[in-house]
Design an enzyme around this catalytic site. Structure first.
Site, PDB file in Angstrom:
ATOM      1  CB  SER A 277      -0.917   0.013   1.228  1.00 40.61           C
ATOM      2  OG  SER A 277      -1.818  -1.051   1.141  1.00 40.61           O
TER       3      SER A 277
ATOM      4  CB  ILE B 270      -3.742  -6.120   8.877  1.00 44.88           C
ATOM      5  CG1 ILE B 270      -4.777  -6.384   7.766  1.00 44.88           C
ATOM      6  CG2 ILE B 270      -4.172  -6.795  10.179  1.00 44.88           C
ATOM      7  CD1 ILE B 270      -5.004  -7.834   7.444  1.00 44.88           C
TER       8      ILE B 270
ATOM      9  CG  HIS C 272       5.200  -0.817   9.581  1.00 43.20           C
ATOM     10  ND1 HIS C 272       4.369  -1.315   8.620  1.00 43.20           N
ATOM     11  CD2 HIS C 272       6.368  -0.550   8.954  1.00 43.20           C
ATOM     12  CE1 HIS C 272       5.008  -1.348   7.466  1.00 43.20           C
ATOM     13  NE2 HIS C 272       6.217  -0.894   7.645  1.00 43.20           N
TER      14      HIS C 272
ATOM     15  CG  PHE D 243      -9.001   6.087   1.237  1.00 43.36           C
ATOM     16  CD1 PHE D 243      -7.625   6.238   1.117  1.00 43.36           C
ATOM     17  CD2 PHE D 243      -9.493   5.514   2.397  1.00 43.36           C
ATOM     18  CE1 PHE D 243      -6.760   5.827   2.131  1.00 43.36           C
ATOM     19  CE2 PHE D 243      -8.641   5.106   3.416  1.00 43.36           C
ATOM     20  CZ  PHE D 243      -7.277   5.263   3.281  1.00 43.36           C
TER      21      PHE D 243
ATOM     22  CD  GLU E 175       5.785   0.207  -1.993  1.00 47.09           C
ATOM     23  OE1 GLU E 175       4.963  -0.673  -1.673  1.00 47.09           O
ATOM     24  OE2 GLU E 175       6.686   0.609  -1.234  1.00 47.09           O
TER      25      GLU E 175
HETATM   26  N1  RBF Z   1       1.619  -3.390   2.884  1.00 47.70           N
HETATM   27  C1  RBF Z   1       0.283  -3.533   2.820  1.00 47.70           C
HETATM   28  O1  RBF Z   1      -0.319  -3.201   1.795  1.00 47.70           O
HETATM   29  N2  RBF Z   1      -0.428  -4.035   3.888  1.00 47.70           N
HETATM   30  C2  RBF Z   1       0.163  -4.371   5.062  1.00 47.70           C
HETATM   31  O2  RBF Z   1      -0.533  -4.818   5.979  1.00 47.70           O
HETATM   32  C3  RBF Z   1       1.573  -4.193   5.159  1.00 47.70           C
HETATM   33  N3  RBF Z   1       2.210  -4.513   6.316  1.00 47.70           N
HETATM   34  C4  RBF Z   1       3.545  -4.317   6.396  1.00 47.70           C
HETATM   35  C5  RBF Z   1       4.217  -4.603   7.585  1.00 47.70           C
HETATM   36  C6  RBF Z   1       5.597  -4.412   7.691  1.00 47.70           C
HETATM   37  C7  RBF Z   1       6.285  -4.684   8.982  1.00 47.70           C
HETATM   38  C8  RBF Z   1       6.332  -3.932   6.565  1.00 47.70           C
HETATM   39  C9  RBF Z   1       7.826  -3.684   6.651  1.00 47.70           C
HETATM   40  C10 RBF Z   1       5.676  -3.654   5.384  1.00 47.70           C
HETATM   41  C11 RBF Z   1       4.297  -3.848   5.273  1.00 47.70           C
HETATM   42  N4  RBF Z   1       3.630  -3.571   4.086  1.00 47.70           N
HETATM   43  C12 RBF Z   1       2.275  -3.719   4.023  1.00 47.70           C
HETATM   44  C13 RBF Z   1       4.381  -3.210   2.850  1.00 47.70           C
HETATM   45  C14 RBF Z   1       4.518  -1.713   2.615  1.00 47.70           C
HETATM   46  O3  RBF Z   1       3.281  -1.178   2.176  1.00 47.70           O
HETATM   47  C15 RBF Z   1       5.578  -1.459   1.528  1.00 47.70           C
HETATM   48  O4  RBF Z   1       5.242  -2.179   0.369  1.00 47.70           O
HETATM   49  C16 RBF Z   1       6.975  -1.885   1.963  1.00 47.70           C
HETATM   50  O5  RBF Z   1       7.319  -1.295   3.182  1.00 47.70           O
HETATM   51  C17 RBF Z   1       8.022  -1.482   0.882  1.00 47.70           C
HETATM   52  O6  RBF Z   1       8.025  -0.075   0.721  1.00 47.70           O
END
Ligand code: RBF
Length: 218
Positions: free
Chosen positions: A90, A116, A122, A147, A92
């Site tokens: 998300s 979540i 974070h 959104f 990105e």
């Molecule tokens: N991206 C999501 O779309 N949903 C999530 O629940 C989510 N949880 C994440 C939890 C952690 C600890 C990390 C490091 C990243 C998470 N991301 C999640 C990914 C984030 O949106 C993104 O793609 C990455 O951090 C790379 O920039």
């Protein structure tokens, strides 16, 4: 009437902090979906809609997108007028939405992601920046950005909002069509672009954002 509404506010504001679990959570989610906006007849036959999927929690994001696409089809959006792409997560979504908006290929964009809450800060950091990033892309480009991001305290909350009768995708799809039509009426047609005044618009039908006489300050 106002007093009653204001009196009810504290409990409404406080209720999310009381964790709802099991059937109570499911009932709340379904009720929330039922309380969504009404949409009139939407003629999406000229609407060009972009969908950007964040790949985290794919079962749920796929279901949201399937729901959105069913609604697009029901509004008459042509399959060839739906542009789809995806990003890792998300976080990105805003930049991808900006690239898509600037491409001039769509009238509205539905970014879809599921965040979540985990054990750290974070979730809060990502949720805030994704939400303000998406709003900012819409305001800066003039292309409506929906959104389509669920920000949930648990996986269960996310599931009831994405799979089954609580799926928010159909409402997001209808909202995307409505906003695409709003944009078309603002800029004067499906393929018109705002010409912001720098360089050459490259298009015969591009309209200036303001006529010289309407400019403020210079
Ligand atoms: N991206 C999501 O779309 N949903 C999530 O629940 C989510 N949880 C994440 C939890 C952690 C600890 C990390 C490091 C990243 C998470 N991301 C999640 C990914 C984030 O949106 C993104 O793609 C990455 O951090 C790379 O920039």
């Amino acid at each position: 009437m106002l007093a009653v509404t204001l009196a009810a506010l504290p409990s409404l504001l406080l209720s999310p902090s009381v964790p709802a679990t099991g059937s109570r959570a499911r009932a709340a989610a379904v009720r929330m979906a039922g309380d969504g906006p009404s949409f009139g007849d939407l003629d999406g036959s000229t609407a060009r809609i972009g969908i950007i999927k964040a790949r985290w929690h794919p079962e749920m994001s796929d279901s949201l997108i399937a729901g959105a696409k069913e609604a697009l089809a029901a509004c008459g959006v042509k399959e060839e007028n739906i542009v789809e792409t995806e990003v890792p997560g998300s976080y990105e979504l805003p930049l991808a939405a900006r690239y898509m908006a600037l491409s001039g290929s769509v009238d509205a964009i539905l970014p879809v992601g599921i965040l979540i809450k985990g054990d750290t800060y974070h979730f809060e950091a990502i949720s805030d920046s994704v939400s303000s990033g998406l709003m900012s892309v819409g305001m800066q480009t003039g292309v409506p950005i929906l959104f389509g991001v669920l920000t949930c305290m648990s996986e269960e909350q996310a599931r009831v909002r994405s799979i089954g009768p609580g799926n928010h995708g159909p409402d997001w799809g209808r909202a995307a069509v409505e906003m695409a039509l709003l944009r078309q009426s603002a800029v004067g047609g499906p393929k018109s672009k705002f010409f912001m005044g720098f360089g050459d618009s490259g298009e015969d039908d591009a309209k200036p954002m303001t006529r010289p006489a309407e400019r403020i300050g210079f």
